[in-house]
Design a protein around this motif. Structure first.
Motif, short mmCIF file in Angstrom:
data_model
loop_
_atom_site.label_atom_id
_atom_site.label_comp_id
_atom_site.label_asym_id
_atom_site.label_seq_id
_atom_site.Cartn_x
_atom_site.Cartn_y
_atom_site.Cartn_z
N GLU A 101 -35.14 -17.58 -21.30
CA GLU A 101 -35.04 -18.12 -19.96
C GLU A 101 -36.24 -17.65 -19.14
O GLU A 101 -36.44 -16.45 -18.94
CB GLU A 101 -33.74 -17.64 -19.30
N GLU A 102 -37.05 -18.61 -18.68
CA GLU A 102 -38.21 -18.30 -17.86
C GLU A 102 -38.16 -19.16 -16.60
O GLU A 102 -37.32 -20.06 -16.48
CB GLU A 102 -39.50 -18.54 -18.64
N GLY A 103 -39.06 -18.89 -15.67
CA GLY A 103 -39.05 -19.63 -14.42
C GLY A 103 -39.25 -21.12 -14.61
O GLY A 103 -38.79 -21.92 -13.79
N ILE A 104 -39.92 -21.51 -15.70
CA ILE A 104 -40.19 -22.92 -15.96
C ILE A 104 -38.99 -23.63 -16.59
O ILE A 104 -38.93 -24.85 -16.63
CB ILE A 104 -41.43 -23.03 -16.88
N GLY A 105 -38.02 -22.86 -17.11
CA GLY A 105 -36.87 -23.43 -17.80
C GLY A 105 -36.56 -22.65 -19.06
O GLY A 105 -37.03 -21.52 -19.25
N ILE A 106 -35.78 -23.23 -19.95
CA ILE A 106 -35.43 -22.60 -21.23
C ILE A 106 -36.53 -22.91 -22.23
O ILE A 106 -36.83 -24.09 -22.49
CB ILE A 106 -34.08 -23.09 -21.77
N VAL A 107 -37.13 -21.88 -22.81
CA VAL A 107 -38.24 -22.05 -23.75
C VAL A 107 -37.70 -21.78 -25.16
O VAL A 107 -37.38 -20.65 -25.51
CB VAL A 107 -39.40 -21.09 -23.43
N PRO A 108 -37.59 -22.83 -26.01
CA PRO A 108 -37.09 -22.64 -27.37
C PRO A 108 -38.18 -21.99 -28.24
O PRO A 108 -39.32 -22.45 -28.27
CB PRO A 108 -36.78 -24.05 -27.85
N CYS A 109 -37.80 -20.93 -28.97
CA CYS A 109 -38.76 -20.19 -29.79
C CYS A 109 -38.26 -20.10 -31.23
O CYS A 109 -37.05 -20.01 -31.48
CB CYS A 109 -38.94 -18.77 -29.27
N VAL A 110 -39.20 -20.10 -32.17
CA VAL A 110 -38.92 -19.82 -33.58
C VAL A 110 -39.85 -18.69 -34.00
O VAL A 110 -41.06 -18.73 -33.72
CB VAL A 110 -39.16 -21.06 -34.47
N VAL A 111 -39.29 -17.65 -34.63
CA VAL A 111 -40.07 -16.45 -34.95
C VAL A 111 -39.90 -16.09 -36.42
O VAL A 111 -38.79 -16.14 -36.96
CB VAL A 111 -39.62 -15.24 -34.09
N GLU A 112 -41.00 -15.73 -37.05
CA GLU A 112 -40.98 -15.13 -38.39
C GLU A 112 -41.60 -13.74 -38.27
O GLU A 112 -42.74 -13.60 -37.84
CB GLU A 112 -41.78 -15.98 -39.37
#
Length: 294
Positions: A101-112
């Motif tokens: 959750e950031e000021g711009i909205g929900i930022v979807p992330c994928v991490v390895e």
């Protein structure tokens, strides 16, 4: 109160390169003034404060500060924080997906994450698309600011333009890597903008660009890697490049002039002639783990 923090180098696989980032993991109880003071103390281009999410299905809420002010979104803090938060949950495996959750909205992330638990690679999808903010200043205005000649401004069909994705940028094409390297840091004529210089990368195997970013108004004379500017740059490419439908991978190199080389992966998805999606990816590696007493 003792609060744990971690520093990482972002958009690089090796320490002491890329863009340094501080992440304060125990940020509950800090008000805005305290967060801004901590960011000034670290004096990095950005400092991230990790808070519990507003919705349980998301991993965390992030607040992002430069030494001068808070930002609604920034790319290298998103990548670095995503990698660190994935490393903080080793029981969940080496690869995971979550929302921040950031000021711009929900930022979807994928991490390895890496096998040794010291870093990883993250990519995120912008929750909003870049916004075209109008043409940029005339080359005759920009050139003296940058210590260049008017003929150094422009490359191919590209002309100065303004684009935003939360933060806004005056995007300035320059004619060569030599001109890019010769430019001096400056404030954009629009005082709210970062100044993003770019030129084709002559050694890239595909679509590649060399860039620099100046933001004195944020307390950042020059930034070694700027994910938000790379996100806005997707709008530049849509305006000036002949991008057909499909997925387009773009390699961005930044930070060479500062001795902190960085690599940013930008991906654009184009459908029916319009931009439909933007993703940013990059590596991050832990540098230090400490305690902040505030």
């Amino acid at each position: 109160m003792a609060r744990r923090f971690v520093t990482l180098d972002v958009f690089t696989e090796r320490r002491l390169a890329g863009n340094p980032l501080a992440v304060v993991l125990d940020a509950e109880g800090l008000d805005t003034a305290a967060m801004q003071a901590v960011a000034r103390e670290f004096n990095l281009s950005e400092t991230v404060f990790v808070l519990p999410p507003g919705e349980a299905r998301h991993r965390a809420r992030l607040r992002i500060f430069t030494p001068a002010r808070e930002l609604p979104f920034a790319g290298h803090p998103t990548v670095g924080a995503a990698v660190l938060l994935a490393l903080e949950d080793p029981a969940r495996g080496d690869a995971r997906a979550f929302g921040l959750e950031e000021g711009i909205g929900i930022v979807p992330c994928v991490v390895e994450t890496s096998g040794d638990g010291t870093g990883g690679r993250a990519r995120f999808r912008l929750p909003v698309l870049p916004e075209y903010l109008g043409p940029g200043p005339d080359p005759a205005v920009l050139a003296p600011l940058l210590g260049l000649e008017p003929g150094d401004i422009g490359t191919g069909r590209h002309r100065p333009s303004r684009h935003g994705v939360g933060p806004s940028f005056t995007c300035v094409p320059v004619a060569s890597v030599a001109a890019l390297d010769a430019a001096r840091p400056a404030q954009a004529p629009d005082s709210s903008d970062g100044l993003y210089l770019y030129t084709p990368d002559p050694v890239a195997s595909g679509r590649g660009w060399r860039v620099r970013m100046f933001a004195p108004h944020l307390g950042v004379p020059e930034d070694p890697a700027t994910g938000s500017a790379a996100s806005a740059f997707a709008g530049v490419l849509m305006e000036f490049e002949a991008l057909g439908d499909g997925t387009h991978d773009v390699a961005i190199r930044q930070g060479e002039a500062m001795g902190r080389p960085s690599a940013i992966a930008l991906q654009l998805t184009v459908e029916s002639g319009g931009l439909r999606g933007v993703e940013i990816g990059g590596d991050a590696v832990i540098v230090s783990d400490g305690v902040l007493h505030v």
